[in-house]
Structure formats: C-alpha cells, structure tokens
Design a protein around this motif. Sequence first.
Motif, short mmCIF file in Angstrom:
data_model
loop_
_atom_site.label_atom_id
_atom_site.label_comp_id
_atom_site.label_asym_id
_atom_site.label_seq_id
_atom_site.Cartn_x
_atom_site.Cartn_y
_atom_site.Cartn_z
N LYS A 115 36.84 28.60 35.33
CA LYS A 115 37.44 28.97 36.61
C LYS A 115 37.14 30.42 36.93
CE LYS A 115 41.25 25.60 36.40
NZ LYS A 115 42.73 25.42 36.43
N HIS A 116 36.77 30.68 38.18
CA HIS A 116 36.50 32.04 38.65
C HIS A 116 37.14 32.23 40.02
CE1 HIS A 116 33.63 33.20 35.52
NE2 HIS A 116 33.10 31.98 35.62
N ASN A 117 37.73 33.38 40.21
CA ASN A 117 38.29 33.69 41.53
C ASN A 117 37.18 33.96 42.54
OD1 ASN A 117 40.96 33.47 40.63
ND2 ASN A 117 40.97 35.60 39.91
N ASN A 118 36.18 34.70 42.12
CA ASN A 118 35.03 34.99 42.98
C ASN A 118 33.81 34.25 42.42
OD1 ASN A 118 36.51 36.83 44.61
ND2 ASN A 118 36.21 38.42 43.05
N ASN A 119 33.31 33.28 43.17
CA ASN A 119 32.18 32.49 42.72
C ASN A 119 30.88 33.17 43.13
OD1 ASN A 119 33.26 29.79 41.57
ND2 ASN A 119 34.52 30.16 43.39
N GLU A 120 30.03 33.44 42.13
CA GLU A 120 28.80 34.20 42.36
C GLU A 120 27.66 33.58 41.56
OE1 GLU A 120 30.93 38.59 42.86
OE2 GLU A 120 30.19 37.91 40.90
N LEU A 121 26.44 33.72 42.09
CA LEU A 121 25.24 33.23 41.44
C LEU A 121 24.11 34.22 41.69
CD1 LEU A 121 23.44 31.13 40.03
CD2 LEU A 121 23.28 29.91 42.21
N ALA A 182 19.50 34.07 34.87
CA ALA A 182 20.58 33.63 35.75
C ALA A 182 21.91 34.18 35.27
CB ALA A 182 20.64 32.10 35.80
N THR A 183 22.70 34.67 36.20
CA THR A 183 24.09 35.06 35.93
C THR A 183 24.96 34.23 36.84
OG1 THR A 183 23.39 37.32 35.40
CG2 THR A 183 25.73 36.96 35.84
N THR A 184 25.69 33.29 36.25
CA THR A 184 26.52 32.38 37.04
C THR A 184 28.00 32.61 36.74
OG1 THR A 184 26.32 30.65 35.36
CG2 THR A 184 24.73 30.62 37.14
N LYS A 185 28.75 32.75 37.80
CA LYS A 185 30.21 32.83 37.72
C LYS A 185 30.76 31.83 38.72
CE LYS A 185 30.07 37.72 36.45
NZ LYS A 185 30.50 39.10 36.80
N LEU A 186 30.59 30.55 38.35
CA LEU A 186 30.97 29.45 39.24
C LEU A 186 31.99 28.56 38.54
CD1 LEU A 186 27.39 28.48 40.49
CD2 LEU A 186 29.10 29.81 41.74
N ARG A 385 35.53 24.47 50.13
CA ARG A 385 35.62 25.53 51.14
C ARG A 385 35.00 26.83 50.66
NH1 ARG A 385 41.97 25.24 51.85
NH2 ARG A 385 41.66 25.15 49.58
N ALA A 386 34.78 26.92 49.35
CA ALA A 386 34.23 28.15 48.80
C ALA A 386 32.76 28.30 49.16
CB ALA A 386 34.38 28.16 47.28
N LYS A 387 32.36 29.51 49.48
CA LYS A 387 30.97 29.83 49.77
C LYS A 387 30.50 30.87 48.76
CE LYS A 387 31.09 28.78 54.72
NZ LYS A 387 30.84 29.29 56.08
N PRO A 388 29.95 30.41 47.64
CA PRO A 388 29.54 31.34 46.59
C PRO A 388 28.51 32.34 47.09
CG PRO A 388 29.54 29.07 45.80
CD PRO A 388 29.71 29.01 47.27
N TYR A 389 28.63 33.55 46.59
CA TYR A 389 27.65 34.59 46.92
C TYR A 389 26.42 34.37 46.05
CZ TYR A 389 25.38 39.10 47.43
OH TYR A 389 24.47 40.09 47.67
N LYS A 390 25.23 34.43 46.67
CA LYS A 390 23.97 34.24 45.94
C LYS A 390 23.08 35.46 46.17
CE LYS A 390 23.28 30.34 48.11
NZ LYS A 390 22.67 29.07 48.57
N GLY A 391 22.43 35.89 45.10
CA GLY A 391 21.55 37.06 45.19
C GLY A 391 20.31 36.88 44.33
#
Length: 405
Positions: A115-121, A182-186, A385-391
């Motif tokens: 579980k992550h509060n801020n979903n990032e990839l 890859a760094t995933t926080k999803l 509803r979450a829109k993970p940040y991707k970079g």
Amino acid sequence: MPALVPLEFISHLIKVLHDYFQPPLSRQKIEKNYSTIMMLLNEMIEDGYPFVTEENALRDLVPFADGLSKFLPTLPKGAANSLKSLTSSSSSSKSFSSDSSLSRSNVPWRRSNVKHNNNELYIDIQETLSVIIPALSPTQQLLNSISGGSNPVPSASAFYTPAVPQVLAEPIVAIAHGSVLATTKLSGVPDIQLILSFGNRLLEGPAFHPCIRLARWRERPGTLSFIPPDGKCCLLQYTISGVESGPIGGDLKTGLGPMKDEFEVRVWSRVPRNVKFVENLRVEVVFDGERVQNVKGTRASSGEFNIEKKGVGVWRFPGKTPMGWNASLRGTMVVNEDLESGPDGTVPQEFPKYIKISYDCQGMLVSGAKVESLRIVSGNGLDDRAKPYKGVKYLTQGKDIVIRG
C-alpha cells in the motif's frame, strides 16, 4: 552446483543486506543485527542451495526489525557456528520467520499487501559508454595539419593549437552497456507494459528480471510486460556494439614545441539534440610513472590539471560543461635522470601513453534507445480513481573512453 552460482548468491545477499540495513555495511551494524541476518540466511539457503533470494519475498518471511536483536540473544562468539548450523539445516528446522501465520504473496518477487499513499512509477535507462580510439595515422595527421582543423578556440594563443581536428580516427571499440531500472511505488498488484525502441540495433546478451514475461518479448521485441517488485529493480541489462562515440571528443598529440618535447591534449563537446551540457567532465592523462617524475609548464585554456597519483594526471572541469565547447592542455614531462641513456647519450623524452575521458550526460542515450510508451495495464488493489505519476529519465555515463596518442 555451477561455478558462478556462489558468486551470484553473494551478489543477491549483498543486495538484501543493503535493503534491510542500508549501506555501508559496517562491522558494528552486522554485529548488532546477527539475529536478523541468520534468519535471512536460513530463508535464502535450503540444503546448501540458493532458495529465496528476492528482496520482496524475504520481506514477507523476515520482517524489518530494527530492535529485533534487542529481544533475541546476540551471538558474537558463536556466530559462525550458529550461521553454519542454520544454513545447513533442512526445512524442518526453519526459523519462526517461516511461520504459517505470515502471509506470502502469490508473486514470488513482490511482497504481499503493498500500500502506498502516493502511487508513482519511474523508469531510468542508463548506458555506460566504453570506447577505444587509436592514434591518428601519419596520413590523417598530415591532412589535419594541411586543413588547419575547424571550430577555432576563442582563447587560442601561441601556446595552443587553435582548432579542433577535421580528421578523426575511427573507434576500434564503441560499446554501450545499458540497464533499464524501475522504481515502483504502486499499491496492490499492478500489471505494467513498457515498450522500448532500439532502432535497428541488435541487443547482445540481454538479461531479464524474473518478473519479465519472456514470451511477450519474443512475440514483440522491445515490449516488457511485468508485475514489478515493490521498490527498485533492474528490469533489463543489455549490450549494444558499434554505437556513436558520445558527445565528448578528444585527441592527444606529442613531439610538439621548439624542442619537440611537449604534448597537447584537446577535448571538445559536440552538439547533440536535446542536450545542453555534460557534468563531471574529467580527463586522465596516463604516463609511465617509473620514467616520469613530474609534468612542468602546464598551460590549460580552462579547467584545472594536477598529478593525483603516480603515473596519472587529472584535468578537471567542475560544474556543467556546455555543448559546442573546447579546451586545450599543454605541458612537458620531466624524465627521471637515473634512467639508462639512449645511443646518443641522452635519456629519451617521455610522453603520455593515452588519455581517458569520463563524464555524465543527462537526457540522452548513445545507442538511441528510448521509451515509446509506459502504461499500467491493470492494477489489482490499485484505486481506479488514482492516477499514478509516471516519469522517464535517460543517462549516459562515459567511463572508459580511451584515446591513444
């Protein structure tokens, strides 16, 4: 057991210890966490063979326990015997870390209940450039002397050659060693698709993380389909030969000056697209440390030159070096007078053997590789509803760019 298995296991063990205790791994840190390390080894080795080596899977089996050693007895004197008995034990003697009450993920390389509060990839593609450029032939040197080069140096003087050469030697070797990180926080169990483009270049010896679906790659080369580990991992490692020599060039000349005893090093930056500068640029001037005592009369149009160790002088350019730039360095090597004289009764003049250039360049890859698309195909446990940040980031590191004189 194959000969390379122990080495590969040691590599995984170091990664796991870094994951649990953070580098550097000091002696005090290891002694303080004997109990946790023994439990990790108990899970990682089964009957003398590697068993569970993925960091995410081990997190479910051996919890992070900063204070665990405070409650379990530490064994500084008998630690070696304890480790031996634990690693050689069978599954019947597993530690309490394998207790059935601990939930395990259905995906071996991903821990459960993420579980992550801020979903990032984030995707980082890094390439290390290795190049060997031979010395110019007499014909090429003659053409450069006739043409006078191009791109005059603004600060040119009688001390420096006022141009970058027009004729350059072709590299003997030009190889890019790449890694797709890859760094995933999803949250949950995300399914990701990453499409890479390598142009028409051939990937030599690609190595994949276990999470990659190889059948998908075979069907569509360049497509990485996977359920990632939580945190950082290397998805793909590859090698590409015959790449460009990079945004930084250089050359080495010897036998210059009135006495034919000077050498000159020149370095310049090309103008690739979408790149404005390189960082941490340095040029190593390598010479025979036994025959050369010092370098005198050094004159650099920019940067700082110092002898940092025996046989190596380093020409540094702090900060950012812009594109379309060049610089020159001249000097004379002071030869050890105790050396044996030549036929004419004098000690032969010494010159640098080669120069080695290194730098970091953000925003480009010498192989031309790039990310075509990155998307989350599905996400079991990820809020719709979450829109993970991707970079996505690119980095080229010139490490072994050798130019002979």
